[in-house]
Motif scaffolding. Structure first.
Motif: not given
Length: 567
Positions: A62, A162-163, A165-166, A508-509, A512-514
């Protein structure tokens, strides 16, 4: 200005544009961790490194873990380099018997090379042993450059995934970039430089007889190997004090052209890699277009000013362009182009003395760095710095069309905008704050060798170069003092790592987004309007922030020059 001068400039840009896609393809293979033809040679080395270090390259991290590993690695390198420089006098590889560095100079130099700045408060040939040059400094040229590219890859993954965590594995990125990109190019590059007349030897000094019959000692060393990665990795630290103006570092017009090309090579390629990573290469070409527009505008101003020369000298009968501080073997055009290239990137190498440029000719290198060195920028650092401005630009565009801003399929929300502003604000806060302090306290005022606006420009340039992780100097500042070594060291660390951490948080932000598909209300981010908005945002932020300081320095210096006033 001459036809030959402009031909050189356009040839330079044309060669780089032709190389952008091939270099970008190679970088994209490393970004994805795919096999390359060089895996036959370096694959066993890579696997051996993973086994010895206990690293699983498939175990991704991450953004926080990626940042901690990156920072820990760089702090360890900083401490190792500091120890080497402090112990130089008792270590081997010191044919000249040079003494150890003082604590403040060792600190400044260790931070400088760790942060990819390569600011030099010392004369290389008279201060650093061969061991210090190779183990203490050249190793950073590889690893700090690889760090920058790895960080760019991490941000690319933030936009592309997409979506998730790393954002990748720091150690795997570093290893692949070093083994399959930097090392093979530098081996070929070093051989070219040796064939061109650049020394590569462990001998420290050779004694020769001059034409007058006197004896002269000529300093030598492992120059070519350091020169290659110095340019390719946009490091800029010279083996000799005169840097790329020294004939042992840059002997011919051909080596001068190749060095300029190598400074921009990876930065150009990374724009294409970004477009490929997000599934739309037009995004990369749009970014590169904005960079090239800013670059050519800077070259045009610098070349015009240096070709016009100094009116004060014209009045006393010295006609022609401004050749003060320039090498005759390069001339005005190649020197002006080199100065803009090296400050548009975070290289810092120089083939002429910027302190001797005309005021506005010297202002463009200064302004390039104040823009965040995102015109092409340092390897990796340029593209991730530019993408921070792209986030702000798309936010402004979103306000224009009255909807949530989007960029390459990711919604740009308050968190990303705040982090981008935080990262971008580091430069003006530290540059202007430290420049103002040094302009009023006695230790700061003791540094400039000139008075008036030119003296202020020397102080402003030093902190701009340090915070921008460039490393070039205006050459008129006595910076090897405890005050400047300490403060410039702090500035270099802030300029590098206080930008990186918010950038990784953005990566990182975004990861995590689609994915948000484009719609009729989306602002297009590939056309001429987008390129113009990017250029405008960068110039407005830089202009509004630094115009007052530029008015006190180079602009005031220029107005005094055309009135015939000398300081």
């Amino acid at each position: 200005m001459t036809f030959q001068g402009w031909f050189l400039i356009l040839l330079f840009v044309g060669i780089l544009l032709a190389l952008t896609r091939p270099v970008g393809l190679w970088l994209h293979a490393l970004y994805e961790g795919r096999r390359t033809p060089l895996h036959v040679v370096f694959g066993p080395v890579e696997r051996g490194f993973y086994r010895l270090s206990g690293i699983d390259p498939a175990a991704e991290q991450g953004w926080r873990r990626y940042a901690v590993h990156m920072l820990s690695f760089n702090v360890a390198l900083l401490m190792l380099t500091y120890a080497i420089l402090r112990l130089q006098g008792v270590l081997p590889g010191n044919p000249q018997g040079l003494a150890r560095l003082s604590p403040d100079l060792a600190f400044n130099t260790a931070v400088s090379f760790t942060s990819n700045t390569n600011w030099q408060s010392y004369g290389g040939e008279s201060t650093m042993s061969n061991l210090s040059q190779m183990l203490g400094l050249t190793i950073h040229n590889f690893l700090s450059a690889a760090t920058g590219i790895a960080l760019a890859f991490a941000l690319f993954r933030g936009f592309a995934r997409r979506s998730a965590a790393t954002i990748g594995n720091f150690w795997a990125d570093m290893t692949r970039i070093t083994l399959y990109l930097l090392l093979p190019i530098c081996i070929a590059y070093t051989l070219f430089l040796i064939a061109s007349g650049v020394p590569q030897t462990m001998a420290g000094v050779v004694d020769v007889s001059t034409l007058e019959g006197a004896r002269q000692s000529i300093l030598l060393g492992p120059v070519a190997s350091q020169e290659a990665i110095k340019m390719l990795g946009t490091n800029g630290g010279g083996f000799f004090n005169a840097n790329s103006a020294h004939p042992f570092e840059n002997p011919t017009a051909l080596t001068n052209l190749v060095q300029m090309l190598s400074i921009f090579l990876i930065g150009f390629g990374l724009t294409w890699t970004f477009g490929k990573a997000v599934g739309n290469t037009r995004q990369g070409w749009a970014i590169l277009s904005a960079m090239v527009i800013l670059f050519l505008a800077g070259v045009a101003v610098t070349y015009a000013q240096e070709a016009a020369g100094n009116p004060i000298l014209h009045q006393i009968g010295v006609a022609g362009g401004n050749m003060e501080g320039k090498e005759v073997r390069f001339g005005v055009a190649a020197s002006a182009l080199f100065s803009v290239v090296t400050t548009a990137a975070s290289c810092g190498a120089v083939n002429g003395m910027l302190d001797s440029f005309t005021p506005l000719g010297g202002m463009i290198p200064l302004f390039n760095m104040q823009l965040g060195e995102v015109v092409i920028g340092g390897v990796g650092a340029g593209i991730y710095g530019f993408l921070l401005f792209a986030i702000l630009a798309v936010f402004v565009a979103g306000l224009m069309v009255g909807r949530t801003p989007e960029y390459v399929g990711k919604k740009i929300e308050a968190r990303e905008v705040k982090l981008a502003v935080l990262a971008i604000a580091v430069l003006p806060l530290v540059i202007l704050g430290f420049s103002a302090l040094s302009s009023v306290v006695p230790p700061g005022l003791a540094g400039p060798l000139n008075k008036g606006p030119h003296g202020f420009s020397e102080i402003l340039y030093a902190f701009t170069s340090a915070v921008g992780n460039n490393g070039s100097a205006f050459a008129g500042l006595s910076a090897n003092t405890p005050y400047y070594n300490g403060l410039l060291g702090v500035a270099m660390w802030f300029g590098r790592f206080f930008v990186i951490v918010p950038m990784l948080a953005i990566a990182g932000s975004l990861a995590a987004k689609t994915y948000t598909p484009e719609s009729a209300g989306s602002f297009p981010t590939t056309g001429a309007l987008w390129v113009g908005l990017l250029v405008g945002i960068i110039l407005i932020l830089g202009g509004l922030t630094f115009l007052p300081s530029l008015a006190l320095g180079p602009i005031a210096d220029h107005l005094a020059m055309i009135r015939g006033q000398l300081f």
